[in-house]
Design an enzyme around this catalytic site. Sequence first.
Site, mmCIF file in Angstrom:
data_model
loop_
_atom_site.group_PDB
_atom_site.id
_atom_site.type_symbol
_atom_site.label_atom_id
_atom_site.label_comp_id
_atom_site.label_asym_id
_atom_site.label_seq_id
_atom_site.Cartn_x
_atom_site.Cartn_y
_atom_site.Cartn_z
ATOM 1 N N GLU A 89 0.831 -1.210 0.000
ATOM 2 C CA GLU A 89 0.000 0.000 0.000
ATOM 3 C C GLU A 89 0.868 1.263 0.000
ATOM 4 O OE1 GLU A 89 -3.582 2.010 2.710
ATOM 5 O OE2 GLU A 89 -2.519 0.241 3.421
ATOM 6 N N LYS B 164 -8.396 4.921 -2.716
ATOM 7 C CA LYS B 164 -9.046 4.367 -1.527
ATOM 8 C C LYS B 164 -10.273 5.201 -1.200
ATOM 9 C CE LYS B 164 -7.831 2.749 3.133
ATOM 10 N NZ LYS B 164 -6.732 2.661 4.134
ATOM 11 N N CYS C 164 -6.032 -2.167 2.294
ATOM 12 C CA CYS C 164 -6.117 -2.220 3.749
ATOM 13 C C CYS C 164 -7.549 -2.390 4.248
ATOM 14 C CB CYS C 164 -5.461 -0.953 4.323
ATOM 15 S SG CYS C 164 -4.916 -1.082 6.030
#
Length: 330
Positions: A47, A129, A163
């Site tokens: 990430e 995200k 995540c």
Amino acid sequence: MNDSHTIRAAAVQLSPVLFSRDGTTEKVLQAIAKAAKAGVQLIVFPETFIPYYPYFSFVQPPVLMGQEHMRLYEEAVTVPGPVVDAVSRAARSYAMVVVLGVNERDHGSLYNTQLIFDADGTLLLKRRKITPTYHERMVWGQGDGSGLRVVETAVGKLGALACWEHYNPLARFALMAQHEQIHCAQFPGSLVGQIFTDQIEVTIRHHALESGCFVVNATGWLSPGQVGQITSDEKLQRVLGGGCNTAIIGPEGNHLCTPITEGEGMAIADLDFSLITKRKRMMDSVGHYSRPDLLQLQINLEPQSVIKEVSAPRLPVAEEPLDPSLQPTS
């Protein structure tokens, strides 16, 4: 549908070159070249790996993190830009699909962005995200639904989440419903300790089982020296460790190679696509095991913008009087 082929995938656990976009990019390019020698066709990096995950935001209060936030701005990646060009060339050179996490700078904002490059170097997907987690909200803006897409690549249908997006069941379902064959997951690593490692284990194995796909998961790693660069407070240093679980999971929820939980390394496994059908024959969450008459997902896939064009309303046009010579006679 061709489910009789096998591809080789790699999940990479690396430490970034802290505070250096160019240094971390070079490590990415070296890892791609190394993976190519092992016959890898798909590689997944951690990430926001370029230039580095904003670990500082987890241990510094907002009032003190301005300097580090500004440094991240200076080292962040623009899309398009030199980093994208370099990775694209590497993907094309080695005929490899590359999934890379970056801190993306878009003018005055930063985003947690996942990039998927096809084996010919084409950037197929740039997704952000959708909701940064906890401390991350002081660093990144929010993404939108346009990135919740599965893309067709040289190695199959790929989806990606970062995540704790994996704790949003509807985001995962959006990719499942598009029949992803390989799910590319990314976590920062070196956070919170063993509990984070354990949580990642549960998360990626459950998604593989529920979606009937492969999961290729990459986490980052910080050396003890790098932890000291982020904070000199020994109490805070203790929360910048553990949390690593770089692994490749099969559609039946099993590990396909030994996971990496410490240090740098590369998890490599062969993905036999016939295992997808084997799993879905028993339980297809978006097929024979679904009940769309009871439960459906509504999703907005449109990119969002601060500008929305609105067409000006049309004024009514006055009708011309008819020529008396053309009017009908009785």
